[in-house]
Write an enzyme that holds these catalytic residues in place. Sequence first.
Site, short mmCIF file in Angstrom:
data_model
loop_
_atom_site.label_atom_id
_atom_site.label_comp_id
_atom_site.label_asym_id
_atom_site.label_seq_id
_atom_site.Cartn_x
_atom_site.Cartn_y
_atom_site.Cartn_z
N GLY A 19 0.77 -1.24 0.00
CA GLY A 19 0.00 0.00 0.00
C GLY A 19 0.80 1.29 0.00
N SER A 20 2.03 1.27 -0.51
CA SER A 20 2.79 2.53 -0.52
C SER A 20 2.19 3.52 -1.53
CB SER A 20 4.28 2.29 -0.80
OG SER A 20 4.49 1.91 -2.12
N ASN A 21 1.64 3.02 -2.62
CA ASN A 21 0.96 3.93 -3.55
C ASN A 21 -0.32 4.48 -2.94
OD1 ASN A 21 2.24 4.35 -6.31
ND2 ASN A 21 2.48 2.13 -6.07
N MET A 94 -3.66 -6.98 -7.13
CA MET A 94 -3.14 -8.10 -7.90
C MET A 94 -4.22 -9.09 -8.36
SD MET A 94 -0.34 -6.82 -7.99
CE MET A 94 1.22 -7.55 -8.37
N ILE A 96 -7.39 -9.81 -11.08
CA ILE A 96 -7.91 -9.31 -12.36
C ILE A 96 -9.42 -9.10 -12.27
CG2 ILE A 96 -8.20 -9.86 -14.82
CD1 ILE A 96 -5.42 -11.12 -14.71
N LEU A 97 -9.85 -7.89 -12.60
CA LEU A 97 -11.28 -7.57 -12.53
C LEU A 97 -11.99 -8.14 -13.76
CD1 LEU A 97 -10.80 -3.87 -11.42
CD2 LEU A 97 -11.79 -5.69 -9.99
N HIS A 113 1.40 0.66 -13.10
CA HIS A 113 2.15 -0.56 -13.46
C HIS A 113 3.64 -0.23 -13.49
CE1 HIS A 113 2.77 -4.50 -15.15
NE2 HIS A 113 3.61 -3.95 -16.02
N LEU A 176 9.63 4.94 -6.11
CA LEU A 176 9.66 6.36 -5.75
C LEU A 176 9.01 7.21 -6.84
CD1 LEU A 176 13.21 6.90 -4.21
CD2 LEU A 176 11.00 6.91 -3.05
#
Length: 191
Positions: A19-21, A94, A96-97, A113, A176
Amino acid sequence: MKKYSGRKVFVAVFISGRGSNLKSLINFSKKKISPIKIDIVFSNNKNAIGLKFAKEKKIKIVHLKEKNFYNLEKKLVKILNKRKIGLICLAGFMKILSNNFIKKFNGKIINIHPSLLPKYKGLNTHRRVIENKEDYTGCTVHFVNSKLDSGKIIFQKKIKIFKKDNEKTLAQRVLLEEHKIYPKAIMKILS
Ligand code: GAR
């Protein structure tokens, strides 16, 4: 920077792990210039580390007890519609919808991505770019369509690969940049 003057778009962030994004998006959403409000976070993994940060920031976390992913998506659609979600940000999600889900939110789902798409779709991007002795890699924010990592590109950052790089150092440097381009991509499509 200028304050965003329009009505903020309600965002759902989907995560599966660290969850860094998500963290970078939450920080961005708190800025005056930001056109978004993060309304909910959904994870297919109830143990995702990123959920802790959402909790700390008092953002609603959606837990769905449903083994069948198709049924889970149906429940999720109802929640997203009820809460008037205008944008879904996949951030290390991760799973796929289904096409059905994607169609319901056509043009409103974006993904980050860790490669210079259209190169290196799928998993293990850093390992593959190093194995292939690429000079550059990068990260991409794109719209989600029915084909994996193939929707229209919104924002991309190119990153030089050094001789001394390995999968880990490269992943760190790319990450980053991911944290910077996700907010930029959102600004590009919403303001
Ligand atoms: C990020 O590098 C993101 O680009 C990648 O997973 C990582 C999640 O990190 N996503 C994909 O590979 C999707 N195909 P985070 O959980 O710390 O944001």
